[in-house]
Design an enzyme around this catalytic site. Structure first.
Site, PDB file in Angstrom:
ATOM      1  CG  HIS A 151      10.868  16.835  54.830  1.00  0.00           C
ATOM      2  ND1 HIS A 151      10.690  16.708  53.492  1.00  0.00           N
ATOM      3  CD2 HIS A 151      11.776  18.149  54.788  1.00  0.00           C
ATOM      4  CE1 HIS A 151      11.260  17.427  52.643  1.00  0.00           C
ATOM      5  NE2 HIS A 151      12.195  18.230  53.452  1.00  0.00           N
ATOM      6  CG  ASP A 173       4.514   9.597  57.765  1.00  0.00           C
ATOM      7  OD1 ASP A 173       5.342  10.284  57.675  1.00  0.00           O
ATOM      8  OD2 ASP A 173       4.626   8.258  57.293  1.00  0.00           O
TER       9      ASP A 173
HETATM   10  O1  F6P Z   1      11.102  13.769  57.448  1.00  0.00           O
HETATM   11  C1  F6P Z   1      11.479  12.369  57.972  1.00  0.00           C
HETATM   12  C2  F6P Z   1      13.037  12.127  57.384  1.00  0.00           C
HETATM   13  O2  F6P Z   1      13.952  13.258  57.407  1.00  0.00           O
HETATM   14  C3  F6P Z   1      12.901  11.503  55.921  1.00  0.00           C
HETATM   15  O3  F6P Z   1      14.168  11.977  55.298  1.00  0.00           O
HETATM   16  C4  F6P Z   1      12.946  10.332  56.390  1.00  0.00           C
HETATM   17  O4  F6P Z   1      11.649   9.782  56.331  1.00  0.00           O
HETATM   18  C5  F6P Z   1      13.539   9.944  57.378  1.00  0.00           C
HETATM   19  O5  F6P Z   1      13.255  11.292  58.129  1.00  0.00           O
HETATM   20  C6  F6P Z   1      14.917   9.685  57.187  1.00  0.00           C
HETATM   21  O6  F6P Z   1      15.659   9.440  58.549  1.00  0.00           O
HETATM   22  P1  F6P Z   1      16.985   8.726  58.776  1.00  0.00           P
HETATM   23  O7  F6P Z   1      17.888   9.774  57.948  1.00  0.00           O
HETATM   24  O8  F6P Z   1      17.277   9.050  60.086  1.00  0.00           O
HETATM   25  O9  F6P Z   1      17.005   7.385  58.329  1.00  0.00           O
END
Ligand code: F6P
Length: 486
Positions: A157, A364
């Protein structure tokens, strides 16, 4: 086919709960409908025998949600350590922020191995596994070590950086070699895919041909699958949300003044400091915009135990307070700054209320807030999206006002342009973006990846179909001409 989807963070099955991050919110509606089992972390840890993972299982649409307690001894080293203090900064091209110990890497691998063992109980003969994101780069290799022969796909992602940046991650070769146990690796953009293939060829000295890497694991296809949203559903939600008490109160409080909105996790990749500086500069250079436009910035705290995040929280809060101190009046606050999360049913209404959406990350993967802001607009009077050219979304939403988030002056000017843009131009830009969103929905993303996973596994064993030659003289496959799935 029995699909098993895996991600670190999973969405709650309870409707309208605030969700942090785009991944969980994006996957929820499609996973629900698909009948898949979605496996992830419960957010809790557990001591004891790691060989017997504890999972809380609940129904989720036509499928189920399984939330695992992760091993207490390794959770910190895995999540705050290797995943978010080594991989995350590297993937967002912040090699200067990479911090990781040998123990962190061991913990990361232990949690990947733990997850692999836990997944065995969900395996059926016709299963396929779809692993999400950088928390589980080595999960495919761990599954193969346990004898799993079913298709295993992976989707990243986040961005994938250049070879020199990713090489700053300790154990990068070991880890990326392990990634090649996946049959299919999906990226958000062509640049990410190209960076990955270039690393495999130049650093691992592997043969790369037409988007396929040949390694000791066999063939791994790398391809581009830009993630989407369900724009129709989001638009409906936005219409309904206008009567939500939070949204009504916001509208009343504006007294006819215009609103810009930013919604982000509190993360250094999101460019919050530069964004706030741009608003400060705009109000300084164009004082007629004082009291004419304010900013609502929602910054949801995340990963607070990591030093870089703790520092950022303090820095952003101080900057907001300085800017409000300079430009505010007894009855006017330039920046409304909130450190909490909102459910999508409210967010949709907040987006529709704002005449400008500011999405200005330094890096991003995609940024689904940009897409949601567009989908939430009133077609008769749409707002304007100011979007960083370093967000994956900029590839599709190219009629947004694209900005370089490092250029504060230009951002200040662009935000002012957005505020005064005439209706005809706003509609023209918005319609072009909506057409793109409708052409690449989350449902298509999901279906395309699963189709490609099935195709690539069929090819997996056919090593002889690829002529294995020394890699160096080969021109790197251009992602532009490679298989591209939307
Ligand atoms: O791809 C990025 C990601 O995995 C998305 O789920 C979100 O933007 C973020 O990281 C979530 O991060 P965390 O679970 O560490 O708060």
């Amino acid at each position: 086919m029995n699909l098993v989807v895996v991600s670190n963070r999973v969405a709650s099955a309870k409707p309208n709960e605030p969700m942090t991050g785009g991944l969980a919110a994006a996957l929820l509606p499609v996973v629900e409908k698909s009948g898949a089992i979605w496996v992830g972390s419960s957010g809790r840890v557990r001591d004891g025998n790691l060989k017997e993972p504890f999972a809380e299982i609940e129904a989720l649409g036509a499928g189920a949600l399984a939330m695992l307690d992760l091993p207490a001894a390794h959770y910190g080293g895995y999540y705050e350590g290797f995943a978010n203090s080594a991989l995350w900064p590297a993937l967002h091209s912040r090699a200067d922020l990479i911090r990781a110990s040998q123990e962190d890497y061991v913990s990361y691998r232990e949690v990947n191995a733990f997850m692999a063992r836990a997944l065995l109980r969900f395996r059926k003969q016709d299963s396929a596994f779809w692993i999400q994101d950088y928390h589980f780069l080595a999960l495919g290799a761990e599954l193969r070590d346990l004898g799993v022969t079913q298709p295993i796909g992976f989707f990243l992602h986040t961005p994938w950086p250049t070879r020199s940046v990713i090489s700053g991650v300790p154990h990068h070769r070991d880890l990326i070699e392990a990634m090649l146990a996946y049959d299919l690796i999906g990226f958000q953009t062509e640049e990410d895919c190209e960076n990955f293939l270039s690393y495999a060829q130049a650093e691992l000295k592997l043969a790369v041909h037409d988007g396929v890497v040949v390694s000791r694991h066999g063939r791994t296809r790398a391809a581009v699958f830009p993630i989407g949203i369900d724009p129709q559903k989001f638009a409906r939600q936005a219409g309904k949300a206008m009567t939500h008490p939070d949204v009504s109160r916001l509208r009343r409080s504006l007294n006819g003044e215009k609103l810009a909105i930013g919604v982000d996790r509190l993360d250094y990749s999101k460019g919050l400091i530069n964004r706030i500086k741009a608003f400060d500069r705009m109000w300084t250079q164009q004082p007629q915009l004082l009291r004419a436009v304010s900013l609502l910035q929602i910054a949801t705290p995340s990963r607070g135990a990591i030093e870089a995040y703790g520092n950022l929280q303090g820095e952003v809060a101080k900057l907001v307070s300085d800017v409000n101190g300079i430009h505010g009046e007894v009855d006017w606050t330039p920046i409304r700054y909130l450190n909490k999360g909102y459910g999508q049913a409210v967010l949709a209404g907040l987006y529709r209320t704002a005449q400008v959406g500011v999405v200005t990350p330094l890096q991003d993967g995609m940024n689904l807030v940009a897409k949601e802001y567009v989908a939430a607009q009133n077609p008769a009077d749409p707002g304007v999206l100011v979007l960083s050219k370093f967000a994956g979304a900029a590839n599709e939403l190219d009629t947004a006002l694209l900005v370089n988030p490092h250029d504060i002056d230009a951002m200040a000017q662009t935000i002012a342009t957005a505020i005064s843009m005439p209706l005809t131009e706003r509609r023209m830009r918005w319609e072009a973006m909506m057409t793109k969103l409708q052409g690449h929905t989350i449902q298509q993303w999901f279906g395309d990846f699963i189709d490609a996973l099935q195709d690539s596994q069929r090819d997996k064993g056919r090593l002889d179909a690829v002529v294995v030659e020394p890699p160096a003289p080969w021109p790197l496959r251009s992602a532009r001409t490679s298989g591209r799935y939307h």
